[in-house]
Design a protein around this motif. Structure first.
Motif, PDB file in Angstrom:
ATOM      1  N   LEU A  39      44.176  33.688  28.314  1.00 48.17           N
ATOM      2  CA  LEU A  39      43.014  33.534  27.438  1.00 48.17           C
ATOM      3  C   LEU A  39      43.408  33.368  25.974  1.00 48.17           C
ATOM      4  N   CYS A  40      44.683  33.510  25.677  1.00 48.01           N
ATOM      5  CA  CYS A  40      45.133  33.566  24.286  1.00 48.01           C
ATOM      6  C   CYS A  40      45.070  32.193  23.626  1.00 48.01           C
ATOM      7  N   ALA A  41      44.521  32.152  22.424  1.00 46.29           N
ATOM      8  CA  ALA A  41      44.384  30.910  21.663  1.00 46.29           C
ATOM      9  C   ALA A  41      45.353  30.881  20.486  1.00 46.29           C
ATOM     10  N   HIS A  42      46.520  31.503  20.640  1.00 47.85           N
ATOM     11  CA  HIS A  42      47.454  31.616  19.528  1.00 47.85           C
ATOM     12  C   HIS A  42      48.007  30.267  19.084  1.00 47.85           C
ATOM     13  N   SER A  43      48.547  29.491  20.013  1.00 50.90           N
ATOM     14  CA  SER A  43      49.086  28.177  19.641  1.00 50.90           C
ATOM     15  C   SER A  43      49.305  27.335  20.879  1.00 50.90           C
TER      16      SER A  43
ATOM     17  N   VAL B 114      42.229  17.981  24.537  1.00 55.31           N
ATOM     18  CA  VAL B 114      42.065  18.602  25.864  1.00 55.31           C
ATOM     19  C   VAL B 114      43.310  19.393  26.235  1.00 55.31           C
ATOM     20  N   GLY B 115      44.471  18.810  25.973  1.00 58.93           N
ATOM     21  CA  GLY B 115      45.721  19.512  26.280  1.00 58.93           C
ATOM     22  C   GLY B 115      45.929  20.729  25.414  1.00 58.93           C
ATOM     23  N   ALA B 116      45.353  20.728  24.208  1.00 55.61           N
ATOM     24  CA  ALA B 116      45.557  21.839  23.288  1.00 55.61           C
ATOM     25  C   ALA B 116      44.570  22.979  23.518  1.00 55.61           C
ATOM     26  N   CYS B 117      43.402  22.686  24.088  1.00 55.92           N
ATOM     27  CA  CYS B 117      42.356  23.710  24.224  1.00 55.92           C
ATOM     28  C   CYS B 117      42.768  24.791  25.216  1.00 55.92           C
TER      29      CYS B 117
ATOM     30  N   CYS C 114      38.924  28.418  17.778  1.00 51.34           N
ATOM     31  CA  CYS C 114      40.289  28.743  17.356  1.00 51.34           C
ATOM     32  C   CYS C 114      40.884  27.674  16.445  1.00 51.34           C
ATOM     33  N   GLY C 115      40.355  26.446  16.524  1.00 49.50           N
ATOM     34  CA  GLY C 115      40.827  25.381  15.654  1.00 49.50           C
ATOM     35  C   GLY C 115      42.011  24.600  16.176  1.00 49.50           C
ATOM     36  N   LEU C 116      42.488  24.903  17.390  1.00 49.55           N
ATOM     37  CA  LEU C 116      43.646  24.172  17.910  1.00 49.55           C
ATOM     38  C   LEU C 116      43.334  22.701  18.129  1.00 49.55           C
ATOM     39  N   CYS C 117      42.135  22.401  18.596  1.00 48.47           N
ATOM     40  CA  CYS C 117      41.775  20.997  18.815  1.00 48.47           C
ATOM     41  C   CYS C 117      41.730  20.251  17.487  1.00 48.47           C
TER      42      CYS C 117
END
Length: 555
Positions: A173-177, A428-431, A455-458
């Motif tokens: 579940l972690c959205a770190h990176s 999609v790959g980053a989410c 989280c802002g990764l996208c």
């Protein structure tokens, strides 16, 4: 006596409160959680720093019962103390496992690591700069009279010790990176003990350094980090019983008061003994650390019937924790205000004076749902918040479809500029939460808002800067339905007509490479419009292509 009355003066009638506290005492105990163990043999390192005389005296005092080593620039002779002439360059570890890197030792050319169980540090500044140093480490205080209690504590820190494993971590579940692109750093930034560190796409937590503040779980947007002492489900059962019994006994406008068992409890006791203490509707609920009181407890408490939730933060509570609590309360208050619930529902009570505490807790609460919720909280953070919001929406004075949330809130939508988006699917790959999805066999980009943690990764991953975040709380069924953000036609190979890639990706690639020296010929540009198989065939069959098969051949 005062504690049994919930820190309320005997002169105040509080029968509903007494019934609520009695119900709380009857709540079944929580299931055991894993523990973390330490082993200390009492081997003490004294770092002299610039206070050689004080360090020497402390070392001699400890050496009557413990093995002691002093490291400093002024070597001295002692029959009981190991005196090393050198400098501690770095220190890491915890009780029973400290590793000190020492340079300048006589006869040792390289830096020498040494292991110790306990550390007494006279350095200025201290070797550990974190807000809360690890167990077994003691920064020597400046006042002479304050040193003796620390020496006594060091003498007692020998043997085997255990403490709870305060946290649980689900890395899925972690959205770190993702792919070395940073996303959520919230738990790392809030941790006062530096127990949390990056670990590739996820984080790692050293349970020996964790002191159980729970702030990491409070600020975690996805619920990857959760608090275990107690678990949210267990705390929810306590709140439900407490508030339910209070209302059933005729109590009105319940104010739930979270406090810790140290300074917070002492302040409540002083308020009760020196004045009226807590009011008859103020229901105290002790927690290990107030930093663990997040949105997954605040909103459910209001849904369960509390008109107000107060968290007592004494001077001992770090300013970073206070800021995190204020932010959680701001998000919660925004949700309630958006639904038409009037008044102030959450307050961080920053007081160290009994009178100031009593005054703050006497303030009126806000309106709440006409019918208290009876659901059980989940140990999944977002599920608990979802349960509370659904109940509050059902009884809302002013139903709305969505509520705009402040920046940094863990709920919201992703907006895509279709003019910029090439449908490369990097987002999609980053989410990490599967909020963004592709169409499998169809070139389209879908979004499931319920899963988005903002989280802002996208946004950081998108090579076209086509993505922006918009924090909000969507309250319609659409929040659970995947919606299309962008779609396009597939691009077909100009040679075999097989679909590969999307038209936007191929057109963008042609536009960017058209001026490159390797793509000056029409044949090279045509090859960019072929599938992988046809591209290889075309290269092998072209007589004008440079091939590794012909390099070095003779005419």
């Amino acid at each position: 006596m005062l504690e049994k009355r919930g820190w309320t003066s005997p002169s105040i009638e509080c029968a509903p409160k007494l019934a609520a506290l009695d119900a709380l005492r009857r709540v079944s105990s929580c299931e055991p959680i894993p523990s973390v163990s330490y082993l200390s043999r009492g081997n003490v390192l004294v770092v002299a720093g610039e206070e050689a005389a004080r360090a020497r005296d402390a070392a001699e005092a400890l050496a009557t019962t413990l093995p002691v080593t002093v490291v400093g620039n002024d070597k001295f002779e002692s029959s009981r103390v190991n005196a090393w002439n050198g400098r501690v360059q770095s220190l890491q570890g915890y009780l029973g496992e400290f590793m000190a890197t020492i340079e300048g030792l006589q006869g040792v050319v390289a830096q020498a690591p040494a292991k110790f169980d306990l550390v007494l540090d006279f350095s200025r500044p201290p070797l550990f700069a974190m807000r809360q140093p690890p167990q077994g480490y003691f920064a020597a205080p400046a006042p002479l009279e304050a040193l003796e209690p620390i020496l006594a504590e060091i003498r007692e820190a020998v043997g085997e010790f255990e403490k709870p494993r305060y946290f649980a971590y689900r890395e899925n579940l972690c959205a770190h990176s993702r792919s070395a692109i940073a996303g959520c750093q919230a738990c790392i930034e809030i941790c006062s003990t530096r127990a949390i560190a990056p670990d590739g796409d996820h984080v790692k937590v050293d349970p020996h350094l964790c002191m159980g503040c729970g702030a990491c779980a409070t600020v975690c947007p996805s619920g990857a980090m959760s608090y275990q002492f107690p678990r949210v489900a267990d705390r929810g059962e306590q709140m439900r019983k407490l508030l339910g019994a209070f209302a059933e006994a005729g109590g009105r406008e319940a104010c739930l008061v979270f406090h810790d068992g140290a300074d917070g409890r002492t302040l409540l006791a002083r308020a009760a003994s020196e004045g009226s203490g807590l009011s008859a509707n103020a229901l105290p609920l002790e927690t290990w650390h107030v930093g663990s009181v997040g949105l997954d407890l605040l909103l459910p408490a209001i849904a369960m019937g509390a008109s107000r939730v107060c968290v007592i933060a004494t001077d001992a509570v770090d300013v970073e924790y206070r800021a995190a609590l204020r932010e959680q309360m701001r998000i919660g208050q925004t949700v309630l205000r958006g639904l038409g619930y009037e008044g102030i529902h959450f307050q961080l009570v920053e007081a160290d004076d009994p009178r100031a505490l009593s005054t703050a807790l006497d303030a009126p609460g806000g309106t709440t749902a006409s019918e208290p919720a009876s659901f059980a909280l989940s140990n999944d953070k977002r599920t608990s918040i979802e349960f509370a919001v659904e109940h509050l929406v059902r009884h809302a004075p002013r139903p709305v479809d969505e509520i705009a949330l402040p920046e940094g809130a863990p709920f919201g939508e992703v907006r895509v500029d279709v003019g910029r988006c090439t449908m490369c699917m990097a987002c999609v790959g980053a989410c990490p939460e599967s909020a963004l999805m592709d169409g499998v066999d169809t070139p389209l980009l879908k979004f499931l808002e319920r899963n988005c943690v903002q989280c802002g990764l996208c946004e950081a991953t998108c090579p076209e800067d086509a993505i922006t975040l918009s924090p909000r709380l969507l309250l319609t069924p659409a929040v659970r339905e995947a919606r299309v953000l962008n779609r396009t036609e597939p691009f077909h190979c100009i040679r075999c007509k097989k679909a590969f890639g999307t038209r936007q990706v191929v057109e963008a690639m042609l536009g960017r490479l058209a001026g490159h020296s390797m793509f000056t010929s029409q044949a090279a540009l045509d090859r960019l419009q072929m599938c992988a198989d046809c591209r290889v065939v075309d290269m092998m069959s072209s007589k004008n292509e440079v091939s590794v098969l012909h390099l070095g051949s003779q005419d």
